[in-house]
Structures are given as structure tokens and as C-alpha cells.
Design an enzyme around this catalytic site. Structure first.
Site, PDB file in Angstrom:
ATOM      1  N   GLY A 244       0.822  -1.251  -0.010  1.00 55.15           N
ATOM      2  CA  GLY A 244      -0.064  -0.067  -0.074  1.00 55.15           C
ATOM      3  C   GLY A 244       0.718   1.134   0.184  1.00 55.15           C
TER       4      GLY A 244
ATOM      5  N   SER B 140       5.316  -7.315   2.235  1.00 58.88           N
ATOM      6  CA  SER B 140       6.060  -6.935   0.959  1.00 58.88           C
ATOM      7  C   SER B 140       7.795  -7.464   1.294  1.00 58.88           C
ATOM      8  CB  SER B 140       6.358  -5.397   0.628  1.00 58.88           C
ATOM      9  OG  SER B 140       5.243  -4.819   0.301  1.00 58.88           O
TER      10      SER B 140
ATOM     11  N   ASP C 183       0.525   1.377   9.253  1.00 62.02           N
ATOM     12  CA  ASP C 183       0.275   0.643  10.320  1.00 62.02           C
ATOM     13  C   ASP C 183       1.338   0.408  11.432  1.00 62.02           C
ATOM     14  OD1 ASP C 183      -2.232  -0.243   9.668  1.00 62.02           O
ATOM     15  OD2 ASP C 183      -1.474  -1.965   8.625  1.00 62.02           O
TER      16      ASP C 183
ATOM     17  N   GLY D 191      -5.712  -0.134  10.719  1.00 64.39           N
ATOM     18  CA  GLY D 191      -5.111  -1.111  11.682  1.00 64.39           C
ATOM     19  C   GLY D 191      -5.783  -2.673  11.819  1.00 64.39           C
ATOM     20  N   ARG D 192      -5.569  -3.300  10.762  1.00 64.39           N
ATOM     21  CA  ARG D 192      -6.126  -4.536  10.536  1.00 64.39           C
ATOM     22  C   ARG D 192      -5.793  -5.585  11.579  1.00 64.39           C
ATOM     23  NH1 ARG D 192      -4.772  -7.446   5.237  1.00 64.39           N
ATOM     24  NH2 ARG D 192      -2.599  -7.637   6.403  1.00 64.39           N
TER      25      ARG D 192
ATOM     26  N   ARG E 203     -22.523   8.738  15.959  1.00 66.72           N
ATOM     27  CA  ARG E 203     -22.087   8.920  14.371  1.00 66.72           C
ATOM     28  C   ARG E 203     -20.964   8.327  14.482  1.00 66.72           C
ATOM     29  NH1 ARG E 203     -26.572  10.183  14.709  1.00 66.72           N
ATOM     30  NH2 ARG E 203     -27.981  11.920  13.510  1.00 66.72           N
TER      31      ARG E 203
END
Length: 358
Positions: free
Chosen positions: A18, A124, A147, A190-191, A276
Site C-alpha cells: 500500500g 512486502s 500501520d 489497523g487490521r 455517528r
């Protein structure tokens, strides 16, 4: 430490995974240092490893003239990048995957390069390290990822700029939250790790920060927000990492809502508050790099060029407690650097009264 002998006085550089702010600053630093100090030619490989699969290979000569303009300040990457082009499992048009690693290695050979510098994240680095080993390609890595989860380095290129974006969002959400008596939920990337969420939460004055490293109890979250209301404040800010560990009965993959959306609905149900949600998404990747990322990228890039000029490979350059050093690539590739629950950011969040959901 692996050494190689320069034969062509030419090095290649690519970006992989990314995009993020600061990539162009790193490419610029490698080019400046390699040309000005070491007399090396620099070749940019377009579109990451996918560019190595093209015939002819997609590439461009990087010169001082290329960087005479605005690239230091620009987001993205002038070389282009891919995050779904693993040459060991390359997606084919018919839906199958194919091992095209030999083609990528052959593509590298056609450029008459002495070494390859790759700018990428943990995934990567795993792919590029494997490719370099198989093809006996002298390789040097530069860590980048918003990240901030590359092992060994305190900071990866792009992280602090992404945090700035998230903090700016909180600064804008707070007054509208107060105006409408709402709980504002901000979802950040932030997976697998919560570096962006917790840094932004501290800097942006969040009341709750939910991260992948800490399983969430919505009862604890609700209690915190009720306590904020009892103190007389009519609004609250909640930061949610996209990979948040919600209660077991919550299936993020099956739910069409985002993680932030699910949390917002849970808060509304548990507290009666009007909520929201804002999902920052790829906004965090774009825009100009901040000052720190420009400094970090310049420092890492220049050091990587020095390693290539000295004939050193299988290394990755890192920021370690204020110093730029290099460590074995094998100690980083494929590793993930999560937040430590006894680390400074987590401890600071707790001391500031931020609820982490536990």
C-alpha cells in the site's frame, strides 16, 4: 552479513504494498545519495514486483533532474505500487494463481543491476526477501507502512503522517460532537495492530480507544461513556481500529457494517446516546508527508544507498531509539510488531483515563 561485488554500478529501487506519505522522499534520498556520493546510476522499477513481470520491464532512470521539483512534498509514489501482485501466487485472469517468481527474477537480470532496494511493509519484506533469496539478488529493505507494524523499527515511513490525519479528524469531530450532544466514533486503519488508533486517541483527546491487541467488553465501554456523561460532559470521542476484537458473537466478516459502525450501534444500544461514525479509510494514506516522515524517509533512504555502495545485502534499515542502523532482513521479514500492553503508548492511554475496552 552478506556481501556482493558491484559490476555495473547500477542499483534498482521499487515500492511495494500500500502507498503512504513519504515514499517519494525515500526514493529521492536513495537517488541523491547514490548519485552524488557514490557515483551510482539508479533505476526505478514501476509498479513494484508487477513491473518486473512486464516485457520489457517497466522502469525509469532516476536522476537528480527528476527530483528538482516537488517530489519531496508529494504523497503516493512516483514509481507506482501494487499490493496484490505476489509473484509466488500471482492472480491470473481465469481466477487461478501462478508462481511467476522466476519471471520476476529474470526481469531483474535484464536491467543489469547490482542490487535492489525495496520500500515496503512486513508483507512486502517477506515476499521480496524470498524473491531475493531464490534469485540471489542483493537486497536492502526500507520499512514503510501507516500501520507501523514492521518488526525492529520504532517508526516506519508513513505512520506519523497517518496519525496526523486521524488527529485532525478528531479535532474536527469534537466541536460537532459537543454541538449535537453525540458520541463520535472514528474508525482508523489497523487490521492487525492499533498503533494509529492509540496514538491518535492520546493526541486527539479520545475517551475510548479500541485496538486489536485488547479484547473488547462493551460493558466496560458503556461504563466509561456513562461516567463521562455523569461528569457533565455532553459528548465523547471513540477511536476504533478496523481490526478491533469485538465480542465473540460479533462476526465482522458477515456484517455489512464497518467495525466503527458496529461499535457505534453497540454504544447507542448500551447507553442510549446518539452516535455517528466516520471511517477515514484511504484518506490516511494520502496527502503530503509531515516533517517527521520526510526526515525519517531521508535518513533511511540515504543509509540504504550507503549499504548498496558498500556491497552489503540482506539488510533492512531501521530507526532504533533515535539512530539509523541496519539489521538482518531475516529478523524482520514476515514479522508483525504489535503494541505492547506494557509499552509507553498503552500505559499513557491508561494514565490519561482512556478506556481500552478491558
Amino acid at each position: 552479513m552478506t556481501r556482493f561485488t558491484r559490476k555495473h554500478n547500477r542499483i534498482g529501487i521499487l515500492t511495494s504494498g500500500g502507498d503512504c506519505a513519504g515514499l517519494n522522499a525515500a526514493i529521492r534520498a536513495v537517488t541523491f545519495r547514490a548519485i552524488e556520493q557514490h557515483g551510482l546510476a539508479v533505476v526505478g522499477i514501476n509498479d513494484g514486483t508487477a513491473g518486473l513481470l512486464e516485457r520489457p520491464v517497466k522502469q525509469m532512470d532516476l536522476t537528480m533532474k527528476v527530483f528538482a521539483g516537488n517530489y519531496l512534498r508529494m504523497g503516493g509514489t512516483l514509481l507506482g505500487t501494487v499490493n496484490k501482485g505476489d509473484p509466488f501466487a500471482y492472480p491470473m485472469p481465469d481466477g487461478s494463481v501462478k508462481d511467476r517468481s522466476a519471471e520476476a527474477i529474470e526481469g531483474f537480470r535484464t536491467l543489469d543491476l547490482d542490487a535492489l532496494i525495496g520500500i515496503g511493509g512486513d508483507g512486502s519484506m517477506r515476499i521480496l526477501s524470498r524473491l531475493a533469496t531464490q534469485g540471489r539478488i542483493p537486497f536492502i529493505g526500507i520499512p514503510k507502512t501507516i500501520d507501523n507494524d514492521v518488526a525492529r523499527t520504532d517508526f516506519a515511513i508513513g505512520y506519523m503522517s497517518a496519525v496526523d490525519v486521524a488527529v485532525d479528524a478528531l479535532d474536527r469531530l469534537q466541536p460537532t460532537a459537543a454541538s449535537h450532544r453525540r458520541v463520535m466514533v472514528l474508525e482508523v486503519m489497523g487490521r492487525d495492530v492499533g498503533w494509529i488508533a492509540i496514538a491518535a486517541g492520546i493526541a486527539g483527546g479520545a475517551d475510548v480507544v479500541l485496538i486489536p491487541e485488547v479484547p473488547v467488553s462493551m460493558a466496560k465501554v458503556a461504563a466509561k461513556l456513562k461516567a463521562v456523561s455523569a461528569q457533565g460532559r455532553n459528548h465523547a470521542l471513540v477511536v476504533v481500529a478496523e481490526g478491533v476484537r469485538l465480542p465473540p458473537e460479533t462476526d465482522l466478516k458477515a456484517d455489512c457494517r464497518s467495525a466503527g459502525g458496529i461499535v457505534a450501534d453497540m454504544i447507542a444500544e448500551a447507553t442510549g446516546a446518539e452516535t455517528r461514525v466516520t471511517v477515514l479509510g484511504h484518506v490516511q494514506r494520502g496527502g503530503s508527508p509531515n516533517a517527521f516522515d520526510r526526515i525519517l524517509a531521508s535518513s533511511l533512504g540515504a543509509h540504504a544507498a550507503d549499504l548498496a555502495a558498500r556491497g552489503l545485502s540482506d539488510r533492512i534499515v531501521i530507526w532504533d531509539r533515535g539512530k539509523i542502523v541496519d539489521v538482518p532482513l531475516s529478523s524482520v521479514a514476515g514479522q508483525t510488531r504489535a503494541l505492547k500492553l506494557d509499552g509507553t503508548l498503552v500505559e499513557t492511554a491508561r494514565r490519561m483515563g482512556i478506556c481500552l475496552g478491558d
